[in-house]
Structures are given as C-alpha cells and as structure tokens.
Design a protein around this motif. Sequence first.
Motif, PDB file in Angstrom:
ATOM      1  N   GLY A  18       0.640  -1.239   0.134  1.00  0.00           N
ATOM      2  CA  GLY A  18       0.012   0.009  -0.125  1.00  0.00           C
ATOM      3  C   GLY A  18       0.908   1.322   0.123  1.00  0.00           C
ATOM      4  O   GLY A  18       0.503   2.286  -0.836  1.00  0.00           O
ATOM      5  N   THR A  20       3.812   1.486  -1.352  1.00  0.00           N
ATOM      6  CA  THR A  20       4.555   1.689  -2.667  1.00  0.00           C
ATOM      7  C   THR A  20       3.359   2.251  -3.382  1.00  0.00           C
ATOM      8  O   THR A  20       4.013   3.047  -4.256  1.00  0.00           O
ATOM      9  CB  THR A  20       4.941   0.191  -2.840  1.00  0.00           C
ATOM     10  OG1 THR A  20       5.799  -0.276  -2.085  1.00  0.00           O
ATOM     11  CG2 THR A  20       5.711   0.363  -4.346  1.00  0.00           C
ATOM     12  N   LEU A  21       1.975   1.755  -3.481  1.00  0.00           N
ATOM     13  CA  LEU A  21       1.313   2.435  -4.411  1.00  0.00           C
ATOM     14  C   LEU A  21       0.991   4.127  -4.043  1.00  0.00           C
ATOM     15  O   LEU A  21       0.680   4.779  -5.153  1.00  0.00           O
ATOM     16  CB  LEU A  21      -0.300   1.727  -4.043  1.00  0.00           C
ATOM     17  CG  LEU A  21      -0.401   0.255  -4.852  1.00  0.00           C
ATOM     18  CD1 LEU A  21      -1.587  -0.270  -4.199  1.00  0.00           C
ATOM     19  CD2 LEU A  21      -0.144   0.250  -6.246  1.00  0.00           C
ATOM     20  N   ILE A  22       0.954   4.481  -2.670  1.00  0.00           N
ATOM     21  CA  ILE A  22       1.012   5.835  -2.407  1.00  0.00           C
ATOM     22  C   ILE A  22       2.107   6.334  -3.039  1.00  0.00           C
ATOM     23  O   ILE A  22       1.790   7.549  -3.679  1.00  0.00           O
ATOM     24  CB  ILE A  22       0.787   6.028  -0.940  1.00  0.00           C
ATOM     25  CG1 ILE A  22      -0.744   5.301  -0.438  1.00  0.00           C
ATOM     26  CG2 ILE A  22       0.891   7.537  -0.436  1.00  0.00           C
ATOM     27  CD1 ILE A  22      -0.511   5.251   1.050  1.00  0.00           C
ATOM     28  N   ARG A  23       3.200   5.909  -2.998  1.00  0.00           N
ATOM     29  CA  ARG A  23       4.531   6.771  -3.304  1.00  0.00           C
ATOM     30  C   ARG A  23       4.493   6.722  -5.094  1.00  0.00           C
ATOM     31  O   ARG A  23       4.570   7.736  -5.534  1.00  0.00           O
ATOM     32  CB  ARG A  23       5.536   5.846  -3.137  1.00  0.00           C
ATOM     33  CG  ARG A  23       6.053   5.958  -1.505  1.00  0.00           C
ATOM     34  CD  ARG A  23       7.494   5.156  -1.367  1.00  0.00           C
ATOM     35  NE  ARG A  23       7.894   5.162   0.025  1.00  0.00           N
ATOM     36  CZ  ARG A  23       8.575   4.531   0.712  1.00  0.00           C
ATOM     37  NH1 ARG A  23       9.677   3.694  -0.363  1.00  0.00           N
ATOM     38  NH2 ARG A  23       8.943   4.412   1.820  1.00  0.00           N
ATOM     39  N   THR A  24       3.778   5.467  -5.617  1.00  0.00           N
ATOM     40  CA  THR A  24       3.683   5.547  -7.057  1.00  0.00           C
ATOM     41  C   THR A  24       2.906   6.623  -7.477  1.00  0.00           C
ATOM     42  O   THR A  24       3.232   7.350  -8.540  1.00  0.00           O
ATOM     43  CB  THR A  24       3.179   4.266  -7.604  1.00  0.00           C
ATOM     44  OG1 THR A  24       4.243   3.227  -7.095  1.00  0.00           O
ATOM     45  CG2 THR A  24       3.366   4.066  -8.953  1.00  0.00           C
ATOM     46  N   SER A  71       5.455   9.774   2.839  1.00  0.00           N
ATOM     47  CA  SER A  71       4.981   9.335   1.230  1.00  0.00           C
ATOM     48  C   SER A  71       5.327  10.574   0.440  1.00  0.00           C
ATOM     49  O   SER A  71       5.837  10.872  -0.555  1.00  0.00           O
ATOM     50  CB  SER A  71       3.782   8.754   0.943  1.00  0.00           C
ATOM     51  OG  SER A  71       3.752   7.486   1.734  1.00  0.00           O
ATOM     52  N   THR A 132      -4.586   5.310  -7.789  1.00  0.00           N
ATOM     53  CA  THR A 132      -3.369   4.695  -7.252  1.00  0.00           C
ATOM     54  C   THR A 132      -3.412   5.183  -5.863  1.00  0.00           C
ATOM     55  O   THR A 132      -2.979   4.027  -4.926  1.00  0.00           O
ATOM     56  CB  THR A 132      -2.105   5.127  -7.853  1.00  0.00           C
ATOM     57  OG1 THR A 132      -2.371   5.016  -9.355  1.00  0.00           O
ATOM     58  CG2 THR A 132      -0.848   4.420  -7.571  1.00  0.00           C
ATOM     59  N   CYS A 135      -5.963   3.241  -3.761  1.00  0.00           N
ATOM     60  CA  CYS A 135      -5.816   1.822  -3.446  1.00  0.00           C
ATOM     61  C   CYS A 135      -4.816   1.654  -2.503  1.00  0.00           C
ATOM     62  O   CYS A 135      -4.931   0.577  -1.677  1.00  0.00           O
ATOM     63  CB  CYS A 135      -5.352   1.179  -4.596  1.00  0.00           C
ATOM     64  SG  CYS A 135      -6.863   1.034  -5.825  1.00  0.00           S
ATOM     65  N   GLY A 136      -3.728   2.274  -2.515  1.00  0.00           N
ATOM     66  CA  GLY A 136      -2.540   2.108  -1.475  1.00  0.00           C
ATOM     67  C   GLY A 136      -3.075   2.649  -0.028  1.00  0.00           C
ATOM     68  O   GLY A 136      -2.802   1.800   0.634  1.00  0.00           O
ATOM     69  N   CYS A 139      -5.020  -0.515   1.011  1.00  0.00           N
ATOM     70  CA  CYS A 139      -4.302  -1.621   1.474  1.00  0.00           C
ATOM     71  C   CYS A 139      -3.805  -1.236   2.808  1.00  0.00           C
ATOM     72  O   CYS A 139      -3.719  -2.113   3.612  1.00  0.00           O
ATOM     73  CB  CYS A 139      -3.210  -1.867   0.476  1.00  0.00           C
ATOM     74  SG  CYS A 139      -3.639  -2.586  -0.984  1.00  0.00           S
TER      75      CYS A 139
END
Length: 310
Positions: A18, A20-24, A71, A132, A135-136, A139
């Motif tokens: 999760g 990683t998704l936030i960072r992305t 993040s 994105t 979703c992060g 998670c």
Amino acid sequence: MDYSLLIMIVYIFIFLFGVTLIRTGLGQSPPKHVRTLVVNSTLHPFSGFLVGFAATALLQSSSAVMVLAVSLVAAGIIPFRQTIGIMLGSNVGTTLTLEILVFSGETLGLLSMGAGILCLLSRVRKLFLPGTILCGVGCMFLAMDGMSSWGQELTGQGWTDWLLENEGMSAGTAVLGGTIIATIIQSSTATIAIGIQMYANAFIQLDHAIAIMMGANIGTCLTAVLAALGAKRGAMQTALANVFLNVGGVLLFLPLIGIFSNVIMALAVDPAAQVAHASVIFNLICSLLVLPFVSPFASLIERLTGGGGR
C-alpha cells in the motif's frame, strides 16, 4: 503460533505494498495546482498543525496520516521540515475518537479500495493518480486493521494481563508495556482501551493507565518507520522526528506523572473520561511546546541523520 506469525508477515507485506502504491501515485507529478495546495498548506508549522489535526480527526489514525506525510517527502512534494507541523497536529487529532466509533479500519479500507479501483478502471487519465493513492490507502488501512485484529486475539490469551497487571509496577514499566502492546496491535486507541479497562477494574492505578497511554503513542510510530524504509533520507527523517517527539513527550511527563494524575482526578470521576482527558492534555501540551521550535528541532534531526533531505 507459527500460523499467526505468518498472517502477521502477510499483513506487513500488504501494508508495504500500500505504501508503494501511495508513493507511485504521488510520484506521478500531480497537477501543479494540487502540488501548490499541498506545499502552501504545510508551509507554516501552524498551518501544517491544522492539516495534521484535521486529517487525523477525519481518518482517526495518526499512523495513516504519518505514512502519508512520509510518502509526500519520499515523492519529493514537500521537504522534511514541513511534516513536523503535520505530526504535531496528528498527535492531537488522534485523541478524537468519535469517527472510530462510526467507521472501522476495515470499512475505511474497503471504501478507499473500491473508490481507487473505480478510478483506475475509468478511462479518464486524470483519475490514475488519485486511484493509485486510494488503492494504496485502502491496502494500508486493511493491513493495519488486520494487524490490530491479530493483536487483539493475542490479548485473549492473557499476555496483556501478564505484561501490565503487577502491583509493584512502576510508571516506566507501564510506559514500556503500552509501547509493546501498541507496537504489536498497531492501535493506540485499542491499547489505551486496555489500560482503561484494567484501571476501571482496579487492577492498576490512574498513573499506570496514563503511562500506558503515553507508551501507546510511542508504539504506533512503527508504521511511519516501516513506510520510510527504502525511501529518501527526508522520509526517514520524518519517521525519526515522529519517534523523537513522542519519546520526548513521555520523558517530559514521566517525572510529573503523580502530579498529572492528581490534576486529572480533579477534572473527572469516570475512569474512561479521566484517561481520555489525560490523552488530550498530554498530546496538546507536547505539540504546543514544540510548535514554536519547529525549525531548530528540524535542524537537530538533520544533524543526527547526516544532513538535510527532501
């Protein structure tokens, strides 16, 4: 127990996924006006304090807000120094428990995931970034809710009583116990509730319940540290600053806990109200004491971690 440990590891991986998704999502160069809004709203420590307070009061999770702050630094949107006001406001915002009575972490997680998936399935390109991030966040909430449920199952095995129920227990030991429990179950609210229940049943005294509350603040710092792993120096500086603030607050109040307990007993009679009042006063005083000294505090963290960072 091995099976339970495996479940905990899975939750940690979901949490990190999760993050990683936030960072992305944050790294996808958000629209200029959004980036400007985030930067300007945290430019001054007091405005950052209000942002942290409002976000935590809404989400009822200081851990979630701190992960978002980490993040933002990791994505290069704001510098480390601008997150200190956010974390100070977050510590105060987490004392508001009304929202947690309405929404559980699981509900927030599912809502965020659902909204994020809808955004990602949409053909609107501008919705990819919020999708994105949502979703992060989903998670992250589901993982924290799972870790909390896993830890609360362990409380039924009597380990919290063993850790805290001790007639000769010192306030320092109670702080350590609160820290350990909050680190495991990843919920300061649940940890404080355990302390309130033991105090209400006369297993421990008020000063021990307050000490457990203070330790719970330290224990929930783990999520921000996990979120900062593998990120830029500034992200780890944000996580460490959060640890230093909470540990510093405990060290400040611990020698005065007897006096503090007497003040709290004069304010309320109900055990739950007493500990709740103590939590608000403790976090508010600690945050207001540091707020005027954000710049020198940030410089101290930067020196300890080997320089500045974004």
